[in-house]
Design a protein around this motif. Structure first.
Motif, PDB file in Angstrom:
ATOM      1  N   GLY A 100       0.751  -1.095   0.022  1.00 52.44           N
ATOM      2  CA  GLY A 100      -0.090  -0.090  -0.066  1.00 52.44           C
ATOM      3  C   GLY A 100       0.699   1.140   0.186  1.00 52.44           C
ATOM      4  N   TYR A 101       0.066   2.319   0.345  1.00 44.86           N
ATOM      5  CA  TYR A 101       0.778   3.776   0.487  1.00 44.86           C
ATOM      6  C   TYR A 101       1.778   3.907   1.366  1.00 44.86           C
ATOM      7  CZ  TYR A 101       1.435   8.508   1.102  1.00 44.86           C
ATOM      8  OH  TYR A 101       1.755   9.959   1.379  1.00 44.86           O
ATOM      9  N   ARG A 102       1.621   3.346   2.608  1.00 47.32           N
ATOM     10  CA  ARG A 102       2.155   3.487   3.817  1.00 47.32           C
ATOM     11  C   ARG A 102       3.461   2.379   3.856  1.00 47.32           C
ATOM     12  NH1 ARG A 102       0.556   7.328   6.451  1.00 47.32           N
ATOM     13  NH2 ARG A 102      -1.734   7.771   6.932  1.00 47.32           N
ATOM     14  N   PRO A 103       4.581   2.755   3.988  1.00 49.80           N
ATOM     15  CA  PRO A 103       5.901   1.845   4.011  1.00 49.80           C
ATOM     16  C   PRO A 103       5.721   1.077   5.316  1.00 49.80           C
ATOM     17  CG  PRO A 103       6.760   3.925   4.319  1.00 49.80           C
ATOM     18  CD  PRO A 103       5.314   4.150   3.906  1.00 49.80           C
ATOM     19  N   SER A 104       6.021  -0.275   5.379  1.00 44.18           N
ATOM     20  CA  SER A 104       6.150  -1.015   6.443  1.00 44.18           C
ATOM     21  C   SER A 104       7.378  -0.466   7.451  1.00 44.18           C
ATOM     22  CB  SER A 104       6.653  -2.467   6.112  1.00 44.18           C
ATOM     23  OG  SER A 104       7.810  -2.535   5.838  1.00 44.18           O
ATOM     24  N   ALA A 105       7.097  -0.767   8.762  1.00 43.84           N
ATOM     25  CA  ALA A 105       7.973  -0.179   9.893  1.00 43.84           C
ATOM     26  C   ALA A 105       9.477  -0.462   9.364  1.00 43.84           C
ATOM     27  CB  ALA A 105       7.693  -0.629  11.171  1.00 43.84           C
ATOM     28  N   SER A 106       9.746  -1.747   8.889  1.00 39.80           N
ATOM     29  CA  SER A 106      11.086  -2.134   8.611  1.00 39.80           C
ATOM     30  C   SER A 106      11.501  -1.183   7.390  1.00 39.80           C
ATOM     31  CB  SER A 106      11.172  -3.640   8.346  1.00 39.80           C
ATOM     32  OG  SER A 106      10.328  -4.164   7.183  1.00 39.80           O
ATOM     33  N   LEU A 107      10.682  -1.195   6.345  1.00 39.20           N
ATOM     34  CA  LEU A 107      11.055  -0.363   5.248  1.00 39.20           C
ATOM     35  C   LEU A 107      11.328   1.214   5.665  1.00 39.20           C
ATOM     36  CD1 LEU A 107      11.537  -0.224   2.287  1.00 39.20           C
ATOM     37  CD2 LEU A 107       8.952   0.468   1.773  1.00 39.20           C
ATOM     38  N   HIS A 109      12.452   2.203   8.316  1.00 39.42           N
ATOM     39  CA  HIS A 109      13.930   2.128   9.042  1.00 39.42           C
ATOM     40  C   HIS A 109      14.906   1.885   8.325  1.00 39.42           C
ATOM     41  CE1 HIS A 109      16.470   0.840  12.411  1.00 39.42           C
ATOM     42  NE2 HIS A 109      16.696  -0.177  11.907  1.00 39.42           N
ATOM     43  N   LEU A 110      14.738   1.070   7.200  1.00 40.53           N
ATOM     44  CA  LEU A 110      15.819   1.009   6.357  1.00 40.53           C
ATOM     45  C   LEU A 110      16.144   2.281   5.612  1.00 40.53           C
ATOM     46  CD1 LEU A 110      17.830  -1.171   5.288  1.00 40.53           C
ATOM     47  CD2 LEU A 110      16.329  -1.432   3.581  1.00 40.53           C
ATOM     48  N   ILE A 111      14.938   2.704   4.873  1.00 43.04           N
ATOM     49  CA  ILE A 111      15.206   4.008   4.163  1.00 43.04           C
ATOM     50  C   ILE A 111      16.140   5.156   4.936  1.00 43.04           C
ATOM     51  CG2 ILE A 111      14.062   6.015   3.147  1.00 43.04           C
ATOM     52  CD1 ILE A 111      14.130   3.333   1.385  1.00 43.04           C
ATOM     53  N   LYS A 112      15.629   5.190   6.255  1.00 43.66           N
ATOM     54  CA  LYS A 112      16.277   6.280   7.103  1.00 43.66           C
ATOM     55  C   LYS A 112      17.738   5.837   7.510  1.00 43.66           C
ATOM     56  CE  LYS A 112      11.851   8.033   8.795  1.00 43.66           C
ATOM     57  NZ  LYS A 112      11.676   9.199   7.808  1.00 43.66           N
ATOM     58  N   ILE A 113      18.073   4.598   7.520  1.00 43.68           N
ATOM     59  CA  ILE A 113      19.258   4.098   7.620  1.00 43.68           C
ATOM     60  C   ILE A 113      20.140   4.453   6.470  1.00 43.68           C
ATOM     61  CG2 ILE A 113      21.017   1.977   8.195  1.00 43.68           C
ATOM     62  CD1 ILE A 113      19.527   2.872  10.521  1.00 43.68           C
ATOM     63  N   ARG A 129      13.450  12.947  11.411  1.00 48.78           N
ATOM     64  CA  ARG A 129      12.400  14.001  11.647  1.00 48.78           C
ATOM     65  C   ARG A 129      11.733  14.396  10.028  1.00 48.78           C
ATOM     66  NH1 ARG A 129      16.332  17.526  14.913  1.00 48.78           N
ATOM     67  NH2 ARG A 129      15.172  19.094  13.489  1.00 48.78           N
ATOM     68  N   THR A 130      11.839  13.494   9.263  1.00 45.27           N
ATOM     69  CA  THR A 130      11.215  13.888   7.615  1.00 45.27           C
ATOM     70  C   THR A 130      10.244  12.913   7.446  1.00 45.27           C
ATOM     71  OG1 THR A 130      12.740  11.997   6.993  1.00 45.27           O
ATOM     72  CG2 THR A 130      13.754  14.361   7.055  1.00 45.27           C
ATOM     73  N   ASP A 131       9.595  13.364   6.328  1.00 41.88           N
ATOM     74  CA  ASP A 131       8.602  12.554   5.606  1.00 41.88           C
ATOM     75  C   ASP A 131       9.161  11.492   4.790  1.00 41.88           C
ATOM     76  OD1 ASP A 131       7.003  14.578   6.633  1.00 41.88           O
ATOM     77  OD2 ASP A 131       6.933  15.548   4.805  1.00 41.88           O
ATOM     78  N   ASP A 132       8.485  10.372   4.558  1.00 38.76           N
ATOM     79  CA  ASP A 132       8.893   9.252   3.656  1.00 38.76           C
ATOM     80  C   ASP A 132       8.055   9.486   2.485  1.00 38.76           C
ATOM     81  OD1 ASP A 132       9.938   7.773   5.939  1.00 38.76           O
ATOM     82  OD2 ASP A 132       8.125   7.273   6.583  1.00 38.76           O
ATOM     83  N   LEU A 149      11.486   5.709  -2.255  1.00 34.69           N
ATOM     84  CA  LEU A 149      11.280   6.453  -1.080  1.00 34.69           C
ATOM     85  C   LEU A 149      12.575   7.086  -0.863  1.00 34.69           C
ATOM     86  CD1 LEU A 149       9.460   3.892   1.077  1.00 34.69           C
ATOM     87  CD2 LEU A 149       8.321   5.880   0.124  1.00 34.69           C
ATOM     88  N   TYR A 150      12.520   8.139  -0.265  1.00 35.11           N
ATOM     89  CA  TYR A 150      13.539   8.974   0.346  1.00 35.11           C
ATOM     90  C   TYR A 150      13.317   9.818   1.448  1.00 35.11           C
ATOM     91  CZ  TYR A 150      18.405  10.615  -0.229  1.00 35.11           C
ATOM     92  OH  TYR A 150      19.758  10.738  -0.067  1.00 35.11           O
ATOM     93  N   PRO A 151      13.955  10.201   2.846  1.00 34.55           N
ATOM     94  CA  PRO A 151      13.182  11.044   3.466  1.00 34.55           C
ATOM     95  C   PRO A 151      13.485  12.491   2.892  1.00 34.55           C
ATOM     96  CG  PRO A 151      15.408  10.046   3.949  1.00 34.55           C
ATOM     97  CD  PRO A 151      15.120   9.429   2.810  1.00 34.55           C
TER      98      PRO A 151
END
Length: 194
Positions: A100-107, A109-113, A129-132, A149-151
């Protein structure tokens, strides 16, 4: 807690600095001691990000307690208890795509890493402190995946949506901004200490 280390430091083959919890560079011995303390505490959730020689995140995994301190003869056994997965580069395999639209918690987390700061050139806002942001909007067929996806901080997320602005992510983690003036700027994730 997220521990970031060059792979060679993690294995005890080098003494390059790492980073813990976004607090800047920490010497290798302290990183290994911190990892040992985290892994020895029952129920501790901690993550490990391995970097290449340029400080780019290349693999990531999260775990609870491990079998022993890294950099010791048991380091290989230690790594077997952490499910490390490569961070996408080049052509994305969509292994972590959310339906769906919302990324999973693990995704999320990974994008922000992978990308620890806002993806606008020169913006220093921490990714936590950003939007996904979906580079290609979800309602226009954009995937909820590492490759789309990118912050982005709220200000640059809104700028991206303004007339004359364009944003592309041809490879996971590499953004090309086209400003209303026609000028382009390519951004890659800020490296961790190498």
């Amino acid at each position: 807690m997220n521990l970031v280390l060059p792979a060679t430091t993690w294995l005890g083959l080098a003494d390059s600095p790492g980073e813990a919890g976004g607090h800047g560079a920490i010497d290798a011995a302290t990183c290994r001691d911190l990892a040992a303390a985290l892994a020895s505490r029952g129920g501790s959730r901690w993550c490990l990000t391995l970097t290449d020689r340029q400080g780019r995140a290349v693999a990531h995994g999260c775990a609870r307690a491990g079998p022993g301190p890294p950099g010791t003869p048991g380091a290989a056994a230690w790594l077997r208890h952490i499910s490390l997965t490569p961070i996408e580069t080049g052509t994305c395999a969509h292994r972590r795509e959310s339906a769906g639209y919302r990324p999973s918690a693990s995704l999320r987390h990974l994008i922000k890493i992978r990308s620890p700061r806002c993806g606008y050139p020169g913006c220093r806002r921490p990714a936590i402190r950003t939007d996904d942001d979906h580079t290609i909007p979800y309602h226009q067929g954009g995937k909820t995946c590492e490759c789309n996806l990118y912050p982005l901080c709220r200000q640059h997320h809104q700028a991206k949506q303004s007339p004359g602005w364009r944003l592309e992510q041809r490879e996971p983690g590499i953004l090309t901004w086209t400003l209303p003036s026609g000028r382009t700027c390519t951004v890659t994730a800020e490296p961790y200490p190498a």
